[in-house]
Design a protein around this motif. Sequence first.
Motif, PDB file in Angstrom:
ATOM      1  N   PRO A  74       1.005  -1.250  -0.278  1.00  0.00           N
ATOM      2  CA  PRO A  74       0.116   0.028   0.180  1.00  0.00           C
ATOM      3  C   PRO A  74       1.004   1.139  -0.118  1.00  0.00           C
ATOM      4  O   PRO A  74       0.699   2.269  -0.624  1.00  0.00           O
ATOM      5  N   PHE A  75       1.901   1.254   0.705  1.00  0.00           N
ATOM      6  CA  PHE A  75       2.988   2.339   0.669  1.00  0.00           C
ATOM      7  C   PHE A  75       3.536   2.708  -0.602  1.00  0.00           C
ATOM      8  O   PHE A  75       3.606   3.656  -1.244  1.00  0.00           O
ATOM      9  N   GLY A  76       3.951   1.569  -1.308  1.00  0.00           N
ATOM     10  CA  GLY A  76       4.445   1.566  -2.680  1.00  0.00           C
ATOM     11  C   GLY A  76       3.478   2.200  -3.605  1.00  0.00           C
ATOM     12  O   GLY A  76       3.866   2.888  -4.457  1.00  0.00           O
ATOM     13  N   LYS A  77       2.153   1.815  -3.586  1.00  0.00           N
ATOM     14  CA  LYS A  77       1.275   2.374  -4.363  1.00  0.00           C
ATOM     15  C   LYS A  77       1.059   3.777  -4.377  1.00  0.00           C
ATOM     16  O   LYS A  77       0.425   4.303  -5.294  1.00  0.00           O
ATOM     17  N   THR A  78       1.256   4.365  -3.280  1.00  0.00           N
ATOM     18  CA  THR A  78       1.310   5.985  -3.154  1.00  0.00           C
ATOM     19  C   THR A  78       2.275   6.391  -4.272  1.00  0.00           C
ATOM     20  O   THR A  78       2.046   7.682  -4.354  1.00  0.00           O
ATOM     21  N   LEU A  79       3.258   5.751  -4.655  1.00  0.00           N
ATOM     22  CA  LEU A  79       4.123   6.492  -5.797  1.00  0.00           C
ATOM     23  C   LEU A  79       3.408   6.228  -7.066  1.00  0.00           C
ATOM     24  O   LEU A  79       4.190   6.770  -8.198  1.00  0.00           O
ATOM     25  N   ILE A  80       2.615   5.440  -7.425  1.00  0.00           N
ATOM     26  CA  ILE A  80       2.044   5.350  -8.900  1.00  0.00           C
ATOM     27  C   ILE A  80       1.770   6.663  -9.340  1.00  0.00           C
ATOM     28  O   ILE A  80       2.121   6.973 -10.349  1.00  0.00           O
ATOM     29  N   ALA A  81       0.878   7.616  -8.751  1.00  0.00           N
ATOM     30  CA  ALA A  81       0.621   8.809  -9.369  1.00  0.00           C
ATOM     31  C   ALA A  81       1.943   9.624  -9.734  1.00  0.00           C
ATOM     32  O   ALA A  81       2.020  10.282 -10.973  1.00  0.00           O
ATOM     33  N   PRO A  82       2.866   9.913  -8.690  1.00  0.00           N
ATOM     34  CA  PRO A  82       4.145  10.431  -9.075  1.00  0.00           C
ATOM     35  C   PRO A  82       4.837   9.901 -10.302  1.00  0.00           C
ATOM     36  O   PRO A  82       5.474  10.590 -11.145  1.00  0.00           O
ATOM     37  N   LEU A  83       4.803   8.516 -10.379  1.00  0.00           N
ATOM     38  CA  LEU A  83       5.728   7.754 -11.442  1.00  0.00           C
ATOM     39  C   LEU A  83       4.930   8.013 -12.635  1.00  0.00           C
ATOM     40  O   LEU A  83       5.548   8.089 -13.791  1.00  0.00           O
ATOM     41  N   GLU A  84       3.571   8.036 -12.743  1.00  0.00           N
ATOM     42  CA  GLU A  84       2.786   8.232 -13.927  1.00  0.00           C
ATOM     43  C   GLU A  84       3.035   9.751 -14.408  1.00  0.00           C
ATOM     44  O   GLU A  84       3.318   9.992 -15.766  1.00  0.00           O
ATOM     45  N   SER A  85       3.421  10.783 -13.644  1.00  0.00           N
ATOM     46  CA  SER A  85       3.467  12.028 -13.791  1.00  0.00           C
ATOM     47  C   SER A  85       4.979  12.044 -14.585  1.00  0.00           C
ATOM     48  O   SER A  85       5.262  12.679 -15.688  1.00  0.00           O
ATOM     49  N   ILE A  86       5.878  11.536 -13.870  1.00  0.00           N
ATOM     50  CA  ILE A  86       7.294  11.470 -14.475  1.00  0.00           C
ATOM     51  C   ILE A  86       7.233  10.843 -15.771  1.00  0.00           C
ATOM     52  O   ILE A  86       7.918  11.188 -16.725  1.00  0.00           O
ATOM     53  N   ALA A  87       6.573   9.655 -15.979  1.00  0.00           N
ATOM     54  CA  ALA A  87       6.661   8.892 -17.301  1.00  0.00           C
ATOM     55  C   ALA A  87       5.836   9.818 -18.378  1.00  0.00           C
ATOM     56  O   ALA A  87       6.520  10.057 -19.601  1.00  0.00           O
ATOM     57  N   GLY A  90       8.457  12.277 -19.556  1.00  0.00           N
ATOM     58  CA  GLY A  90       9.346  11.681 -20.454  1.00  0.00           C
ATOM     59  C   GLY A  90       8.863  11.439 -22.087  1.00  0.00           C
ATOM     60  O   GLY A  90       9.476  11.693 -22.726  1.00  0.00           O
ATOM     61  N   ARG A  91       7.526  11.220 -21.958  1.00  0.00           N
ATOM     62  CA  ARG A  91       7.047  10.910 -23.105  1.00  0.00           C
ATOM     63  C   ARG A  91       6.841  12.214 -23.820  1.00  0.00           C
ATOM     64  O   ARG A  91       7.192  12.310 -25.155  1.00  0.00           O
ATOM     65  N   GLU A  92       6.453  13.213 -23.146  1.00  0.00           N
ATOM     66  CA  GLU A  92       6.374  14.464 -24.013  1.00  0.00           C
ATOM     67  C   GLU A  92       7.551  14.974 -24.298  1.00  0.00           C
ATOM     68  O   GLU A  92       7.761  15.651 -25.594  1.00  0.00           O
ATOM     69  N   LEU A  93       8.712  14.746 -23.475  1.00  0.00           N
ATOM     70  CA  LEU A  93       9.942  15.196 -23.833  1.00  0.00           C
ATOM     71  C   LEU A  93      10.585  14.371 -25.053  1.00  0.00           C
ATOM     72  O   LEU A  93      11.005  14.867 -26.210  1.00  0.00           O
ATOM     73  N   GLU A  95       8.806  13.073 -27.438  1.00  0.00           N
ATOM     74  CA  GLU A  95       7.998  13.546 -28.619  1.00  0.00           C
ATOM     75  C   GLU A  95       8.531  14.707 -29.127  1.00  0.00           C
ATOM     76  O   GLU A  95       8.734  14.896 -30.646  1.00  0.00           O
ATOM     77  N   THR A  96       8.893  15.643 -28.427  1.00  0.00           N
ATOM     78  CA  THR A  96       9.483  16.994 -28.676  1.00  0.00           C
ATOM     79  C   THR A  96      10.719  16.841 -29.399  1.00  0.00           C
ATOM     80  O   THR A  96      11.316  17.523 -30.117  1.00  0.00           O
ATOM     81  N   GLU A  97      11.556  15.948 -28.737  1.00  0.00           N
ATOM     82  CA  GLU A  97      12.993  15.886 -28.996  1.00  0.00           C
ATOM     83  C   GLU A  97      13.152  14.882 -29.972  1.00  0.00           C
ATOM     84  O   GLU A  97      14.248  14.495 -30.264  1.00  0.00           O
ATOM     85  N   GLY A  98      12.251  13.947 -30.385  1.00  0.00           N
ATOM     86  CA  GLY A  98      12.176  12.775 -31.423  1.00  0.00           C
ATOM     87  C   GLY A  98      13.055  11.691 -30.615  1.00  0.00           C
ATOM     88  O   GLY A  98      13.460  10.802 -31.577  1.00  0.00           O
ATOM     89  N   MET A  99      12.927  11.488 -29.470  1.00  0.00           N
ATOM     90  CA  MET A  99      13.309  10.190 -28.873  1.00  0.00           C
ATOM     91  C   MET A  99      12.679   9.494 -27.821  1.00  0.00           C
ATOM     92  O   MET A  99      12.498  10.051 -26.800  1.00  0.00           O
ATOM     93  N   ILE A 100      11.730   8.487 -28.441  1.00  0.00           N
ATOM     94  CA  ILE A 100      10.745   8.004 -27.528  1.00  0.00           C
ATOM     95  C   ILE A 100      10.842   6.667 -27.697  1.00  0.00           C
ATOM     96  O   ILE A 100      10.992   6.061 -28.691  1.00  0.00           O
ATOM     97  N   GLU A 101      10.878   5.690 -26.323  1.00  0.00           N
ATOM     98  CA  GLU A 101      11.163   4.553 -26.451  1.00  0.00           C
ATOM     99  C   GLU A 101       9.982   4.013 -25.358  1.00  0.00           C
ATOM    100  O   GLU A 101       9.889   4.416 -24.231  1.00  0.00           O
ATOM    101  N   GLU A 102       8.627   3.417 -25.833  1.00  0.00           N
ATOM    102  CA  GLU A 102       7.796   3.315 -24.951  1.00  0.00           C
ATOM    103  C   GLU A 102       8.144   1.932 -24.119  1.00  0.00           C
ATOM    104  O   GLU A 102       8.427   1.086 -24.225  1.00  0.00           O
ATOM    105  N   MET A 103       7.678   2.351 -22.815  1.00  0.00           N
ATOM    106  CA  MET A 103       7.652   1.542 -21.584  1.00  0.00           C
ATOM    107  C   MET A 103       6.131   1.074 -21.479  1.00  0.00           C
ATOM    108  O   MET A 103       5.380   1.829 -21.064  1.00  0.00           O
ATOM    109  N   GLU A 104       6.040  -0.140 -21.328  1.00  0.00           N
ATOM    110  CA  GLU A 104       4.494  -0.732 -21.006  1.00  0.00           C
ATOM    111  C   GLU A 104       3.734   0.283 -20.181  1.00  0.00           C
ATOM    112  O   GLU A 104       4.030   0.435 -19.155  1.00  0.00           O
TER     113      GLU A 104
END
Length: 104
Positions: A74-87, A90-93, A95-104
């Motif tokens: 349950p404590f680890g699950k509190t990091l899901i939202a921050p990790l999704e924001s970081i991901a 990274g996706r936006e970066l 796309e704009t920088e032309g280097m994207i590798e999708e992680m599941e």
Amino acid sequence: MDITMSYIGGKWKSVILWYLRNSTMRFTELRQRMPDITEKMLSLQLKTLEEDGLIQRESFGTKPPLRVEYSLTPFGKTLIAPLESIAQWGRELGETEGMIEEME
């Protein structure tokens, strides 16, 4: 920030947590998704995340080969939202920088 990075800092911790965010996984499943990590490093990172209370390790069976599964606490699950924001950042970066590798 210091406290946060003590839990998820480094190259692999956040990646492991990312893969565990939706499901329980075995060591070999994590290793397959992270081909650049060594078995020793994965084992060390899993142990650290468990000691920090972010993941739990559950063993099944009494004879080798044991089946061991890892999942977020349950404590680890509190990091899901921050990790999704970081991901997303990274996706936006990527796309704009032309280097994207999708992680599941």
